[in-house]
Design a protein around this motif. Sequence first.
Motif, PDB file in Angstrom:
ATOM      1  N   ASP A   1       6.494   8.431  -2.011  1.00 18.23           N
ATOM      2  CA  ASP A   1       7.896   9.498  -1.776  1.00 18.23           C
ATOM      3  C   ASP A   1       7.207  10.634  -0.602  1.00 18.23           C
ATOM      4  O   ASP A   1       6.488  11.169  -0.616  1.00 18.23           O
ATOM      5  CB  ASP A   1       8.161  10.195  -2.852  1.00 18.23           C
ATOM      6  CG  ASP A   1       9.077  11.323  -2.692  1.00 18.23           C
ATOM      7  OD1 ASP A   1       9.587  11.588  -1.434  1.00 18.23           O
ATOM      8  OD2 ASP A   1       9.802  11.548  -3.779  1.00 18.23           O
ATOM      9  N   ASP A   2       7.813  10.065   0.619  1.00 20.32           N
ATOM     10  CA  ASP A   2       7.301  10.779   1.710  1.00 20.32           C
ATOM     11  C   ASP A   2       7.535  12.318   1.739  1.00 20.32           C
ATOM     12  O   ASP A   2       6.821  13.142   2.430  1.00 20.32           O
ATOM     13  CB  ASP A   2       7.847  10.094   3.141  1.00 20.32           C
ATOM     14  CG  ASP A   2       7.206  10.782   4.462  1.00 20.32           C
ATOM     15  OD1 ASP A   2       6.067  11.011   4.428  1.00 20.32           O
ATOM     16  OD2 ASP A   2       8.176  11.217   5.286  1.00 20.32           O
TER      17      ASP A   2
ATOM     18  N   ILE B   1      -5.304   4.826   0.164  1.00 18.39           N
ATOM     19  CA  ILE B   1      -4.883   3.400   0.486  1.00 18.39           C
ATOM     20  C   ILE B   1      -3.585   3.772   1.707  1.00 18.39           C
ATOM     21  O   ILE B   1      -3.419   3.364   2.836  1.00 18.39           O
ATOM     22  CB  ILE B   1      -4.573   2.212  -0.400  1.00 18.39           C
ATOM     23  CG1 ILE B   1      -5.733   1.909  -1.003  1.00 18.39           C
ATOM     24  CG2 ILE B   1      -3.565   1.285   0.093  1.00 18.39           C
ATOM     25  CD1 ILE B   1      -5.273   1.252  -2.324  1.00 18.39           C
ATOM     26  N   VAL B   2      -2.667   4.467   1.237  1.00 14.33           N
ATOM     27  CA  VAL B   2      -1.479   4.819   1.677  1.00 14.33           C
ATOM     28  C   VAL B   2      -1.834   5.639   3.391  1.00 14.33           C
ATOM     29  O   VAL B   2      -1.448   5.571   4.002  1.00 14.33           O
ATOM     30  CB  VAL B   2      -0.589   5.944   1.006  1.00 14.33           C
ATOM     31  CG1 VAL B   2       0.697   6.516   1.682  1.00 14.33           C
ATOM     32  CG2 VAL B   2       0.021   5.179  -0.127  1.00 14.33           C
ATOM     33  N   THR B   3      -2.789   6.691   2.942  1.00 10.24           N
ATOM     34  CA  THR B   3      -2.950   7.715   4.136  1.00 10.24           C
ATOM     35  C   THR B   3      -3.926   6.739   5.315  1.00 10.24           C
ATOM     36  O   THR B   3      -3.431   6.836   6.425  1.00 10.24           O
ATOM     37  CB  THR B   3      -3.897   8.662   3.885  1.00 10.24           C
ATOM     38  OG1 THR B   3      -3.501   9.506   2.694  1.00 10.24           O
ATOM     39  CG2 THR B   3      -4.548   9.462   4.979  1.00 10.24           C
ATOM     40  N   ASN B   4      -4.593   5.771   4.753  1.00  7.64           N
ATOM     41  CA  ASN B   4      -5.462   4.880   5.777  1.00  7.64           C
ATOM     42  C   ASN B   4      -4.739   3.579   6.229  1.00  7.64           C
ATOM     43  O   ASN B   4      -5.199   2.929   7.159  1.00  7.64           O
ATOM     44  CB  ASN B   4      -6.875   4.830   5.361  1.00  7.64           C
ATOM     45  CG  ASN B   4      -7.569   6.074   5.434  1.00  7.64           C
ATOM     46  OD1 ASN B   4      -8.379   6.502   6.276  1.00  7.64           O
ATOM     47  ND2 ASN B   4      -7.629   6.742   4.108  1.00  7.64           N
TER      48      ASN B   4
ATOM     49  N   LYS C   1       6.002   1.361   8.121  1.00 14.67           N
ATOM     50  CA  LYS C   1       6.340   2.281   7.458  1.00 14.67           C
ATOM     51  C   LYS C   1       5.766   1.998   6.172  1.00 14.67           C
ATOM     52  O   LYS C   1       5.873   0.845   5.444  1.00 14.67           O
ATOM     53  CB  LYS C   1       7.842   2.689   7.209  1.00 14.67           C
ATOM     54  CG  LYS C   1       8.162   3.639   6.191  1.00 14.67           C
ATOM     55  CD  LYS C   1       9.442   3.874   6.101  1.00 14.67           C
ATOM     56  CE  LYS C   1      10.347   2.864   5.261  1.00 14.67           C
ATOM     57  NZ  LYS C   1      11.678   3.128   4.992  1.00 14.67           N
ATOM     58  N   VAL C   2       4.772   2.768   5.430  1.00 11.03           N
ATOM     59  CA  VAL C   2       4.195   2.561   4.163  1.00 11.03           C
ATOM     60  C   VAL C   2       5.288   2.890   3.119  1.00 11.03           C
ATOM     61  O   VAL C   2       5.832   4.043   3.016  1.00 11.03           O
ATOM     62  CB  VAL C   2       2.867   3.397   3.947  1.00 11.03           C
ATOM     63  CG1 VAL C   2       2.417   3.179   2.458  1.00 11.03           C
ATOM     64  CG2 VAL C   2       2.021   3.106   5.036  1.00 11.03           C
ATOM     65  N   VAL C   3       5.515   1.996   2.193  1.00  7.35           N
ATOM     66  CA  VAL C   3       6.713   2.213   1.207  1.00  7.35           C
ATOM     67  C   VAL C   3       5.784   2.198  -0.144  1.00  7.35           C
ATOM     68  O   VAL C   3       6.371   2.546  -1.214  1.00  7.35           O
ATOM     69  CB  VAL C   3       7.562   1.159   1.198  1.00  7.35           C
ATOM     70  CG1 VAL C   3       8.369   0.970   2.190  1.00  7.35           C
ATOM     71  CG2 VAL C   3       7.052  -0.470   0.714  1.00  7.35           C
ATOM     72  N   GLY C   4       4.462   2.031  -0.281  1.00  4.65           N
ATOM     73  CA  GLY C   4       3.795   1.952  -1.544  1.00  4.65           C
ATOM     74  C   GLY C   4       2.296   1.194  -1.555  1.00  4.65           C
ATOM     75  O   GLY C   4       1.993   0.947  -0.366  1.00  4.65           O
TER      76      GLY C   4
END
Length: 407
Positions: free
Chosen positions: A54-55, A88-91, A131-134
């Motif tokens: 959730d951005d 993992i999301v951040t990097n 875009k990272v979705v998860g």
Amino acid sequence: MAEIETLRLDGYRRLIDISRDLASTLDLDVLLARIVYAAAEVSGAEAASILLYDDAAKQLYFQIATNIDEPTRRGLVVPLEGSIAGWIVTNRKPARIPDVHEDSRFFGEVEQATGFTTESILGVPLVTKNKVVGVLEAINKLKGKFSDSDESMLLVLGAQAAVAIENARLFQQSDLISEFVHELRTPLASLSTATYLLLRPEMSQEQRDQIVNNIHSETLRLNALASSFLDLARLESGRVQFRKSSFDLADLLNECKDVMFSKAEEEHIQIRIEPSDGLPNLEADRDKIKQVLLNLISNAIKYNHPNGSIILRAEAGEKELSISIQDNGIGVPEQDLPRLFEKFFRVREHESKASGTGLGLSICKQIVQGHGGRIEVKSKLGSGTTFSIRLPRSSNTRPRPPALPQE
């Protein structure tokens, strides 16, 4: 070496089969279930899960897991800072952790909430259109440690999964939007007609006042419709997180009775509570269960007779608590009962009795099912209606693998 290459080849053949499987459905729930069970299979893991990002809130929430049931999952939020999934999301990189308890990024609250011991994790980002979705995670390697081959296969699966999830989301959103736009047409047409009439010079002041009142009424209806629709859309997508606590159910019933007292008194309707003695505390999201009860009591008032009655009951079984809201009002035709929880469905016989969005019961059903419970209705035209809610006394159970439908 030949044996390793054979295993790797078999794994990639399985990925091809899985990619065909993922492309065969746009049902997001079915799709996500297929992905997590495939992830556990191809990586040789005990369990697997998907956390969606959730951005706006800058946090991750569990959407599905092979080792956590839905009621427990609904309350689990993972912060971006201080978690392996957040890293993992951040990097935007995979992470392979042989012993999570030795890693400072491990977010231990999930383990405490579920009672499931995590030893090792292999996680990959779900990225589509930059875009990272998860995050897709495989948990607890069954034999040995997660390998380079496991990571490669999970990355391939993750790439396929990200595209499939985004496509399913877009399809779901377009379907929801079309339903919403359809429901907007009636109040918008009413507002358009009202404003046109106001511009006509022959309108008397009395007629103008009536038109202004109609505009005000339709505006309130539009606001209620938009709020209810957004609430339902969040519930259906799994984005609403349940904040569980242990609370006294009898106290909540009395609180709901007090909230609805004035409305009931206006209609000369009596609300009685008949809880059984010795009710155990309920473990659930108190505010959400209160929302369900208030909605059902409000309906029982709206669709009742003057000088009617409403009875609230609560009983405890061995594995579940049941709550019933019974009225002696106008009732529901038998043929309409199967459709009562559908979005925007309204009983034709009720339309002249009271206005509504047609979403309240759908929202109630989503909340109850999100707690691992069920909601049922019994009614007879002219004799009243009874809604029954059954909620598990404890929700920390491990789900069984679902029987996935064949497309």
